[in-house]
Design an enzyme around this catalytic site. Structure first.
Site, PDB file in Angstrom:
ATOM      1  N   ARG A   1       0.755  -1.372   0.082  1.00 15.40           N
ATOM      2  CA  ARG A   1       0.133  -0.043  -0.223  1.00 15.40           C
ATOM      3  C   ARG A   1       0.914   1.272   0.028  1.00 15.40           C
ATOM      4  NH1 ARG A   1      -1.904   0.967   4.273  1.00 15.40           N
ATOM      5  NH2 ARG A   1      -1.386  -0.761   5.575  1.00 15.40           N
TER       6      ARG A   1
ATOM      7  N   TYR B   1      -1.971  -3.371  -6.771  1.00 17.58           N
ATOM      8  CA  TYR B   1      -1.518  -4.200  -5.504  1.00 17.58           C
ATOM      9  C   TYR B   1      -2.344  -3.963  -4.410  1.00 17.58           C
ATOM     10  CZ  TYR B   1       1.337  -7.193  -2.696  1.00 17.58           C
ATOM     11  OH  TYR B   1       1.633  -8.399  -2.248  1.00 17.58           O
ATOM     12  N   GLY B   2      -2.940  -5.134  -3.728  1.00 17.06           N
ATOM     13  CA  GLY B   2      -3.665  -5.167  -2.568  1.00 17.06           C
ATOM     14  C   GLY B   2      -4.471  -3.756  -2.465  1.00 17.06           C
ATOM     15  N   GLY B   3      -4.479  -3.413  -1.201  1.00 13.24           N
ATOM     16  CA  GLY B   3      -5.461  -2.334  -0.706  1.00 13.24           C
ATOM     17  C   GLY B   3      -5.284  -1.074  -1.670  1.00 13.24           C
TER      18      GLY B   3
ATOM     19  N   LYS C   1      -9.555  -1.910   1.834  1.00  6.78           N
ATOM     20  CA  LYS C   1      -9.195  -0.641   2.815  1.00  6.78           C
ATOM     21  C   LYS C   1      -9.928   0.636   2.152  1.00  6.78           C
ATOM     22  CE  LYS C   1      -6.159  -3.034   4.741  1.00  6.78           C
ATOM     23  NZ  LYS C   1      -6.307  -3.372   6.105  1.00  6.78           N
TER      24      LYS C   1
ATOM     25  N   HIS D   1     -10.375  -1.771  11.730  1.00  9.69           N
ATOM     26  CA  HIS D   1      -9.560  -2.516  11.065  1.00  9.69           C
ATOM     27  C   HIS D   1      -9.152  -3.630  12.131  1.00  9.69           C
ATOM     28  CE1 HIS D   1      -5.147  -2.644   9.746  1.00  9.69           C
ATOM     29  NE2 HIS D   1      -5.919  -3.514   9.236  1.00  9.69           N
TER      30      HIS D   1
ATOM     31  N   SER E   1      -1.405  -3.263  10.651  1.00  8.57           N
ATOM     32  CA  SER E   1      -1.002  -4.128   9.685  1.00  8.57           C
ATOM     33  C   SER E   1       0.099  -5.163  10.018  1.00  8.57           C
ATOM     34  CB  SER E   1      -0.590  -3.377   8.624  1.00  8.57           C
ATOM     35  OG  SER E   1      -1.678  -2.686   7.999  1.00  8.57           O
TER      36      SER E   1
ATOM     37  N   CYS F   1       0.512  -7.553  12.262  1.00  7.93           N
ATOM     38  CA  CYS F   1       0.822  -7.765  13.590  1.00  7.93           C
ATOM     39  C   CYS F   1       0.110  -9.338  13.992  1.00  7.93           C
ATOM     40  CB  CYS F   1       0.166  -6.782  14.311  1.00  7.93           C
ATOM     41  SG  CYS F   1       1.085  -5.394  14.625  1.00  7.93           S
ATOM     42  N   GLY F   2      -0.206 -10.175  13.051  1.00  8.19           N
ATOM     43  CA  GLY F   2      -0.616 -11.462  13.385  1.00  8.19           C
ATOM     44  C   GLY F   2      -2.384 -11.573  13.496  1.00  8.19           C
ATOM     45  N   LYS F   3      -2.961 -10.687  12.844  1.00  2.00           N
ATOM     46  CA  LYS F   3      -4.391 -10.505  12.898  1.00  2.00           C
ATOM     47  C   LYS F   3      -4.840 -12.015  12.362  1.00  2.00           C
ATOM     48  CE  LYS F   3      -6.524  -6.767  11.279  1.00  2.00           C
ATOM     49  NZ  LYS F   3      -5.559  -5.875  10.776  1.00  2.00           N
ATOM     50  N   THR F   4      -4.057 -12.499  11.293  1.00  2.00           N
ATOM     51  CA  THR F   4      -4.915 -13.481  10.658  1.00  2.00           C
ATOM     52  C   THR F   4      -4.515 -14.608  11.524  1.00  2.00           C
ATOM     53  OG1 THR F   4      -4.340 -12.497   8.461  1.00  2.00           O
ATOM     54  CG2 THR F   4      -4.718 -14.959   8.482  1.00  2.00           C
TER      55      THR F   4
ATOM     56  N   ASP G   1      -9.414  -9.134   9.161  1.00  2.00           N
ATOM     57  CA  ASP G   1      -9.057  -7.805   8.840  1.00  2.00           C
ATOM     58  C   ASP G   1      -9.893  -6.699   9.103  1.00  2.00           C
ATOM     59  OD1 ASP G   1      -6.782  -6.316   7.949  1.00  2.00           O
ATOM     60  OD2 ASP G   1      -7.936  -6.044   6.089  1.00  2.00           O
TER      61      ASP G   1
ATOM     62  N   ASN H   1       6.233  -8.713   1.911  1.00  2.00           N
ATOM     63  CA  ASN H   1       4.636  -8.577   1.906  1.00  2.00           C
ATOM     64  C   ASN H   1       4.042  -9.216   0.768  1.00  2.00           C
ATOM     65  OD1 ASN H   1       2.404  -7.014   2.797  1.00  2.00           O
ATOM     66  ND2 ASN H   1       2.499  -5.844   0.959  1.00  2.00           N
TER      67      ASN H   1
ATOM     68  N   ARG I   1       1.663 -12.090  -0.546  1.00  2.00           N
ATOM     69  CA  ARG I   1       0.485 -12.514  -0.063  1.00  2.00           C
ATOM     70  C   ARG I   1      -0.453 -13.741  -0.473  1.00  2.00           C
ATOM     71  NH1 ARG I   1      -2.085  -8.206   3.457  1.00  2.00           N
ATOM     72  NH2 ARG I   1      -0.512  -6.891   3.567  1.00  2.00           N
TER      73      ARG I   1
ATOM     74  N   PHE J   1       1.017 -17.421  19.536  1.00  2.00           N
ATOM     75  CA  PHE J   1       0.146 -18.158  18.658  1.00  2.00           C
ATOM     76  C   PHE J   1      -0.947 -18.991  19.559  1.00  2.00           C
ATOM     77  CE2 PHE J   1       4.240 -17.619  16.667  1.00  2.00           C
ATOM     78  CZ  PHE J   1       3.827 -16.920  15.461  1.00  2.00           C
TER      79      PHE J   1
HETATM   80  C1  OXD Z   1      -2.991  -4.273   5.802  1.00  2.00           C
HETATM   81  C2  OXD Z   1      -3.524  -5.441   5.149  1.00  2.00           C
HETATM   82  O1  OXD Z   1      -2.007  -3.682   5.462  1.00  2.00           O
HETATM   83  O2  OXD Z   1      -4.543  -5.873   5.845  1.00  2.00           O
HETATM   84  O3  OXD Z   1      -3.452  -3.878   7.015  1.00  2.00           O
HETATM   85  O4  OXD Z   1      -3.227  -5.751   3.894  1.00  2.00           O
HETATM   86 MN    MN Z   2      -5.095  -4.995   7.488  1.00  2.00          MN
END
Ligand code: OXD
Ligand code: MN
Length: 613
Positions: free
Chosen positions: A89, A228-230, A237, A257, A279, A281-284, A304, A394, A396, A523
């Site tokens: 992003r 790319y992505g967002g 986003k 978020h 972004s 930080c391990g949300k997934t 996300d 990054n 994905r 984890f």
């Molecule tokens: C981010 C994403 O950058 O979810 O937060 O891709």
């Molecule tokens: Mn995100």
């Protein structure tokens, strides 16, 4: 009134879908206007069908944008390699074009909406020459949910069109909803790479010039130059956070978020939790946690973005507006996220990962040793000695929610799920304890407002540098962040009236010891922290009041090889560190000037007073 779209020289919806489609006048007019401007060779009205996915894939395989992976190892899966300059992003090229500069606030790049429209109109003129313009109608959230919202994306990138198939609910049923008069968000995207006749295409068309521009008053997004992505998947986003945060402010809800999970205790009681982390930080990983504590279960609703709105009963309810995952691949492994590894068995698109000799994917962290003979994310031979990573940091994966083995049954429930707890977190080597509970809603809002985290590869910037990231929304809030804090405080008032306020917690999985090693195993072991939260929700355990919030008297560390000293360090509230933290937060908060709510300043001062007393 609506009409059936049958533009001359255009591929009609019937080329790929079976049912005739009714397109509302305003959509038809917009598509006609964009076609006029951007001059694509064709218009393809998408319906989100499997046939359409296959068509998009075939187109991209022919063109070299996608390469099929070995079907025996990774069936129906593809790799895309982006331009080396189009890998994340671009926050420096992201603009909030509100009428008033003040409404964008100090954390956003503001641009005058008329000037931006003129600039982008110039750039988009002829920008789709030689390409297909895809029109994708989509629903953010379950179709028919009171919390869901609708949108239409135009893009000249088949990669983006295919990604949207996986990431959101693309369906021509949206046309019927729109014809009934529902509002929608305009998402216009061009990679900015017109193809002159006779010139062959590149695998990843894009442009050095990039703009990701949001027009909050007219609910419009214009994105140019990146695939790319967002930057390019505009429902994510740009819509679900930046534009939706404005809708949420105006309509009395929250666009956040946040991951969304359902937690079941050994007593079979269920709780839903949302968690905001910056972004990467391990949300997934959190969303797909496999608890190590016996009898606990975590099921996934989203990783996300969560939209939170008071339901008919006045309780805060949440949906995941997305329908897929666009997850960071590096670091994902059987050890860190076995659910994701299972989810990625096939039927997935990988971007900027490395490939093995056998035609499968690989990224740093997937296995301890890198296999021999890797091809790196740029399609070249990987040389382990040269210090470069094989996958881009990054890199994905893109995959539909339906493939997630831990997906909760409620994922498509139009009513959403009742939110019991809100968690804020960041990546902090020091200062912030493993877990604390906010004293009350306003204190929780203060904790959210002052989240800081070390930078990761998800966006441009210096890795490791600490940045304040309020509510993990710094790059995603579509209006003045000071007003946004005020909106959170106001939501507390609304929810308080129903007597059903979710509780707010702060966590930090990333504290390091003097040798620079993570202290907490993280984890699945994070389930120990969830257990403590659930006990707090159930009123089963008392907590220790400290100046910064309520800390555990005890946390279940049975079976962990964690020394008393290490545990104590995870729970430390060091007055000197905290004083420094408050000073830093104060400088940051003061940047909002008059927009900073007095209640936030009051929380800061109260914390300082408690520290000193
Ligand atoms: C981010 C994403 O950058 O979810 O937060 O891709
Ligand atoms: Mn995100």
């Amino acid at each position: 009134m609506s009409m059936t779209m049958e533009a001359p020289n255009r591929i009609t919806p019937r080329d790929f879908g079976s049912t005739p489609t009714t397109v509302p006048d305003d959509v038809a007019a917009w598509v006609a206007q964009v076609s006029e401007l951007a001059q694509p060779d064709r218009v393809h009205w998408c319906d989100g069908s499997a046939e359409e996915s296959s068509h998009l894939i075939d187109t991209m395989v022919k063109q070299g944008t996608l390469t099929a992976l070995n079907p025996e190892l990774r069936p129906d899966s593809y790799i895309a390699r982006s331009e080396p300059s189009d890998v994340a992003r671009v926050e420096s090229r992201t603009f909030i074009c509100s009428q008033l500069e003040r409404d964008a606030g100090p954390t956003n790049n503001w641009a005058d909406p008329d000037e931006m429209r003129a600039t982008l109109t110039g750039l988009m003129r002829g920008s789709m020459k030689g390409r297909t313009l895809y029109v994708l109608p989509f629903s953010m959230g379950p179709m028919g949910s009171p919390i869901s919202r609708l949108g239409v994306q135009i893009t000249d990138s088949p990669y983006v069109a295919l990604s949207l198939h996986m990431m959101v609910r693309v369906s021509d049923a949206v046309w019927t909803e729109l014809s009934a008069g529902r509002s929608w968000v305009k998402c216009l995207h061009s990679v900015g790479a017109p193809l002159e006749p006779g010139v062959s295409d590149v695998a990843w068309p894009c442009n050095e010039t990039k703009y990701i521009s949001h027009f909050p008053e007219t609910r419009e997004i214009w994105s140019y130059g990146s695939a790319y992505g967002g930057n390019a998947l505009l429902p994510k986003k740009a819509f679900a956070l930046r534009i939706a945060s404005v809708l949420a402010r105006d309509e009395g809800w929250l666009a956040e978020h946040m991951l969304l999970v359902k937690v079941t205790s050994p007593e079979n009681k269920t709780y839903t939790m949302v968690a905001a982390f910056p972004s990467a930080c391990g949300k997934t990983n959190f969303a797909m946690m496999q608890p190590t504590l016996p009898g606990w279960k975590v099921e996934t609703l989203g990783d996300d973005i969560a939209w939170l709105a008071p339901g008919r009963d006045g309780r805060l309810r949440a949906i995941n507006p997305e329908a897929g995952f666009f997850g960071v691949a590096p670091g994902t492994s059987r050890a860190t996220n076995p659910v994701a590894m299972d989810m990625l068995w096939g039927n997935a698109v990988f971007t900027n990962v490395a490939t093995t000799r056998e035609g499968d994917v690989w990224w740093e962290g997937m296995s301890k040793e890198a296999p021999e003979g890797l091809t790196n994310w740029q399609g070249e031979q990987h040389n382990p000695g040269d210090g470069e990573t094989a996958a881009h940091p990054n890199a994905r994966f893109t995959v539909g929610l339906g493939q997630c083995p831990s997906l909760a049954a409620e994922w498509d429930d139009p009513e959403g799920v009742v939110v019991d707890a809100i968690i804020f977190g960041g990546r902090r080597a020091s200062t912030v304890p493993l877990v604390s509970e906010a004293r009350d809603w306003n204190h929780g809002v203060f904790l959210g407002a002052t989240i800081a985290s070390e930078r990761t590869a998800a966006a441009e910037g210096v890795m490791g540098e600490l940045r304040r990231d309020p509510f993990a929304m710094l790059p995603f809030c579509g209006y003045n962040m000071g007003d946004y804090m005020g909106h959170w405080l106001a939501m507390g008032e609304t929810l308080r009236a129903t007597g059903r306020l979710p509780r707010i917690f702060q966590v930090n999985w990333f504290k390091k010891d003097e040798q620079g090693k993570f202290i907490w195993p993280g984890f699945g072991e994070n389930s120990r922290v969830l257990e403590w939260m659930v006990k707090r929700l159930e009123g089963q355990v008392a907590a220790t009041p400290t100046p910064i919030g309520l800390l555990p008297k005890d946390i279940n560390t049975e079976g962990l090889s964690l020394s008393d000293e290490a545990l104590a360090s995870l729970m430390t509230v060091d007055p000197t560190e905290q004083a420094r933290e408050l000073d830093d937060a104060e400088v940051f908060l003061s940047s909002f000037g008059a927009a900073l709510p007095a209640a936030i300043t009051a929380e800061l001062e109260e914390t300082r007073r408690r520290l000193l007393s």
